[in-house]
Design an enzyme around this catalytic site. Structure first.
Site, PDB file in Angstrom:
ATOM      1  N   PHE A 375      71.288  64.421  59.218  1.00  7.32           N
ATOM      2  CA  PHE A 375      71.763  64.376  60.600  1.00  7.32           C
ATOM      3  C   PHE A 375      71.123  63.245  61.407  1.00  7.32           C
ATOM      4  O   PHE A 375      70.856  63.399  62.606  1.00  7.32           O
ATOM      5  CB  PHE A 375      71.536  65.728  61.294  1.00  7.32           C
ATOM      6  N   CYS A 376      70.875  62.109  60.756  1.00  8.30           N
ATOM      7  CA  CYS A 376      70.247  60.954  61.420  1.00  8.30           C
ATOM      8  C   CYS A 376      68.932  61.353  62.077  1.00  8.30           C
ATOM      9  O   CYS A 376      68.602  60.885  63.175  1.00  8.30           O
ATOM     10  CB  CYS A 376      71.192  60.344  62.456  1.00  8.30           C
ATOM     11  N   ASN A 377      68.175  62.224  61.426  1.00 12.48           N
ATOM     12  CA  ASN A 377      66.879  62.659  61.945  1.00 12.48           C
ATOM     13  C   ASN A 377      65.952  62.896  60.750  1.00 12.48           C
ATOM     14  O   ASN A 377      65.655  64.035  60.384  1.00 12.48           O
ATOM     15  CB  ASN A 377      67.027  63.934  62.782  1.00 12.48           C
TER      16      ASN A 377
END
Length: 829
Positions: A375-377
């Protein structure tokens, strides 16, 4: 219908928003706001009105904040990094620091690339570290004016954790220090995830920078965001580039430039996306009308998340093992500390993780849309999944990159599954998801099934409450259910569950096949032969069966040379349009045509000759990651497909002078990598399956279905090019190479199946049990069949693949399986 559970990725727009917006465009003329005519003045005034509306939404005014429109939250973050008044290392003053919480979006972490180029040090801060950093600096160090920037998310886009908004004032006042360094701290509050479902009061929590993306709130428009800048920091921002509309005056022949006085106009380079900005006004109006405000949305979405979390966390196997592992920093007890996001991985009864790609495929079969990955994290993903920095680097070397479907490496998860609720979500959505989690473990037969363990899953029945809309304009939250009530419910039931054994080694589409042993020699056994040959002239349409067929540079001649695209030029497959399987193309080599037939339609033909002359419409498309050059087959055939499918579409063909190339692969026995040409296939030139494997899988599926499948029907679902008849099931997975007559093939890996195998190729109807049964039978993976590549022989004879030809495999250990002494190899030349 669709159960959409990715509201943290993007909200869904209501029809009323589009209607209000298009009515506005029909009734008004909006010109470029940089012009001075009447229509342009209307645009300018409307944009200014929208700025005030945004400020009002966040409970602040133009006296305190300025709205700078950007293309999104990411662009706003980049603007901050470029314009913040950093003091670099090496000067007489104390140098600036950029600190960010490790639980931050990639776009925040990426700011360090800009700060590094400015010789400014970036320091990651873990959530636990900021909670412990409460000591003040000595009084003599508090007078330093060096600007530092601390960034943190109001809500984690990974887990939904809400970090304290009180940090803003505490950091700015010096009560809380991210690191002990003299200077003045400014706060960047990443609010993109938070403001989609929670009210933000900037009158109370006065962060210096607040980047947002509007599609997270309204679903439409996309590609539009804003940076809210506190006016106390705005005059300090630096800017080097100046675009159209930002200059009060400048000279083209000399280095003279004077910026506009307005901060917004100074930083909005070029013409803003004015029609999208106008759409925001209708977004705010409709959101208020449908929901009654952000506080209602906050309570509604949290109630759904709390209920789902309570039920999900209560699901356990009979041995006490949980069905899921939830990644959360809270117990979902309050909407003030937890947003409407649930992040988890599915486990088996032994505690082994089921890969997120497998869960995503299963969810798609139930029309449930979730988000998977990290999740781009990466920071939060590492923290919750216990992934070390070395693991990230090793996974990259193993071929895993952000956003792919490699969900397990060495048996350990590389990411997880996320569901999230929005103001449009209903209690039925939560129930549908929970029923899906339970249903994918149910066995429709009490019979013992090989290759899998049978466990007892204890669940609490889901109540029949329903979310209601009062007069269609206010949201009513569902009753909250405590975990204690769930555990103490006397009506709990026990259900027999089919689940998969733990996986010991991750597999990839292009990875080497399994190392499990197979018989090394079959001297007295039956020969392996080609049973069926299929080609698919039009990608995702029906198979064309042949008994022998020429082999070209890309595989079987004319296999997947054409594909159907929608009105936007995007490839259509059976995933989006199952009726494609009812289109029957056949190749007539003598007449040099392809004939296309479908029930209720007159047959239509297409020439096999390339039409790449001046009249051809050349276009570029993508098939998976492969870029392909194609040309349009014309209006007549486009009309035929549009009529049959009931939607605008066209037929395009790959250009013969622009073949798609696979990645270079080191081929066994060759000294260098070989470029292999691909048609419009997803992965490789050929796909091979084994009848013995089909028959064994059929036993598993028959135990779960009311009506048994015919073997021929099951074969067609797997859409192979080459179907072989081998004595042992799944022995094909142990092969490194095979020979069929004069043709040599390299095995490049297993085929990981998607929901297309659930589509009956004769009727177009779906049956999700097929993929679920395959997953159960194959031990938590959906591999079935192997991919092959070959380089055709350069000889004076045509390369022909024929039914009945003998297949001679070579094991990965380089041990060739000898043909039976009494057999006679059939010539395929």
């Amino acid at each position: 219908g669709i159960t959409y559970l990715d509201h943290a990725g993007s909200a869904l727009f209501p029809e009323s928003l589009l209607k209000a917006f298009t009515d506005d465009l029909r009734n008004n003329v909006y010109g470029n706001p940089h012009s001075q005519n009447i229509s342009s003045k209307l645009t300018y005034d409307t944009i200014e009105h929208v700025r005030y509306r945004i400020l009002q939404h966040f409970h602040t005014t133009a006296e305190d904040y300025t709205i700078i429109f950007t293309s999104g939250c990411t662009a706003a973050l980049k603007l901050i990094a470029e314009s913040f008044p950093w003091i670099p290392e090496g000067t007489k003053q104390t140098s600036s620091r950029f600190c960010y919480l490790t639980d931050s979006h990639t776009s925040v972490v990426g700011m360090r690339g800009i700060t590094a180029s400015m010789n400014v040090l970036s320091i990651p801060i873990k959530p636990k570290e900021i909670l412990l950093a409460k000591s003040r600096l000595p009084d003599e160090e508090q007078n330093c004016t060096t600007p530092h920037l601390f960034s943190y998310p109001a809500q984690s886009n990974f887990s939904g954790t809400k970090y304290p908004l009180s940090w803003i004032q505490n950091i700015k006042s010096g009560k809380l220090c991210p690191i002990k360094v003299p200077g003045e701290w400014f706060v960047l509050l990443d609010a993109a995830s938070y403001v989609s479902s929670s009210p933000l009061d900037l009158g109370v929590h006065q962060a210096d920078f607040i980047p947002i993306s509007f599609y997270k709130i309204f679903g439409f428009p996309t590609g539009l965001g804003a940076l809210l800048v506190n006016n106390r920091i705005a005059p300090l921002l630096r800017k080097t580039y100046f675009g159209g509309g930002t200059a009060a005056a400048y000279l083209a022949g000399e280095d003279f430039y004077f910026p506009r006085k307005s901060i917004a106009e100074r930083f909005e380079d070029g013409t803003v996306s004015f029609l999208d900005i106008i759409a925001l006004k209708h977004g705010f109006d409709i959101l208020e009308k449908l929901t009654g405000g952000m506080e209602n949305i906050k309570q509604h979405t949290f109630a759904l998340a709390h209920y789902t979390y309570a039920v999900l966390s209560s699901l356990k196997y009979a041995n006490g093992a949980p069905v899921v592992r939830i990644y959360s920093d809270t117990d979902f007890s309050s909407p003030d500390v937890q947003g409407p996001i649930i992040n988890f991985n599915v486990l088996d009864e032994n505690g082994e993780v089921l890969g997120f790609s497998q869960v995503d495929n299963m969810a798609s079969l139930h029309n449930i849309h979730v988000r998977t990955g990290c999740f781009c994290n990466t920071g939060a993903c590492q923290m919750h999944l216990d992934i070390s920095n070395e693991d990230i680097q090793r996974n990259l070397q193993a071929g895993h990159v952000c956003g792919d479907n490699i969900d397990l490496v060495d048996g350990r998860p590389t990411g997880s599954v996320r569901i999230s609720f929005g103001y449009m979500s209903s209690f039925e959505d939560a129930q549908t998801f929970l029923n899906f989690i339970i249903a994918t473990r149910l066995s429709k037969s009490a019979a013992e099934i090989p290759f899998q363990s049978v466990a007892r899953l204890t669940t609490t029945p889901v109540p029949d409450d329903h979310l209601s809309f009062n007069n269609a304009d206010k949201l009513s939250a569902i009753p909250q259910i405590s975990e204690g009530e769930l555990r103490n419910n006397p009506s709990e039931t026990e259900t027999t569950v089919s689940w998969q054994p733990p996986e010991t080694e991750a597999e990839s589409i292009r990875a080497a096949v399994s190392e499990a042993a197979v018989p090394m020699c079959r001297r007295g056994g039956k020969p392996i032969t080609v049973a069926n040959i299929y080609l698919y002239p039009i990608k995702s349409c029906s198979a064309f069966e042949v008994t022998e067929w020429p082999v070209g540079n890309q595989g079987l001649l004319y296999d997947r040379n054409w594909m159907v695209v929608n009105q936007n030029g995007v490839c259509m497959t059976q995933k989006q349009e199952p009726r494609l399987c009812l289109v029957n193309p056949s190749i007539d080599l003598k007449q040099n045509i392809m004939v296309i037939q479908a029930e209720g339609m007159d047959p239509i033909s297409v020439s096999l000759e390339d039409n790449t002359g001046k009249e051809a419409v050349i276009c570029e498309s993508k098939v998976c990651s492969h870029r392909v050059k194609t040309y349009d087959c014309g209006e007549r055939i486009a009309g035929w497909f549009s009529t049959f499918l009931g939607r605008p579409c066209r037929l395009i063909r790959q250009r013969s002078d622009m073949k798609s190339k696979s990645h270079q692969k080191n081929t066994k026995g060759q000294s260098s990598a070989t470029n292999i040409s691909l048609s419009l296939v997803n992965e490789a030139q050929y796909l091979l399956i084994n009848v013995a494997s089909i028959l064994q899988l059929k036993e598993h599926i028959s135990a779960r279905l009311k009506e048994p499948l015919e073997t021929e029907e099951l074969i067609r679902r797997f859409r192979a090019n080459i179907v072989i008849s081998a004595p042992e099931s799944f022995e094909e997975e142990e092969w490194a190479e095979i020979s069929i007559g004069a043709l040599q093939f390299q095995v490049v890996g297993p085929c990981s199946r998607c929901q297309i195998i659930c589509i009956d190729q004769q009727s177009g109807e779906r049956n999700k049990e097929i993929l679920q049964s395959l997953s159960a039978a194959r031990g938590r993976k959906t591999n079935f069949g192997i991919y092959l590549m070959n380089q055709p022989l350069r000889s004076s004879f045509s390369d022909i693949l024929s039914v009945g030809s003998q297949v001679l495999p070579v094991l990965k250990e380089n041990t060739e399986i000898q043909p039976p002494a009494s057999s006679e190899e059939k010539c395929s030349g």
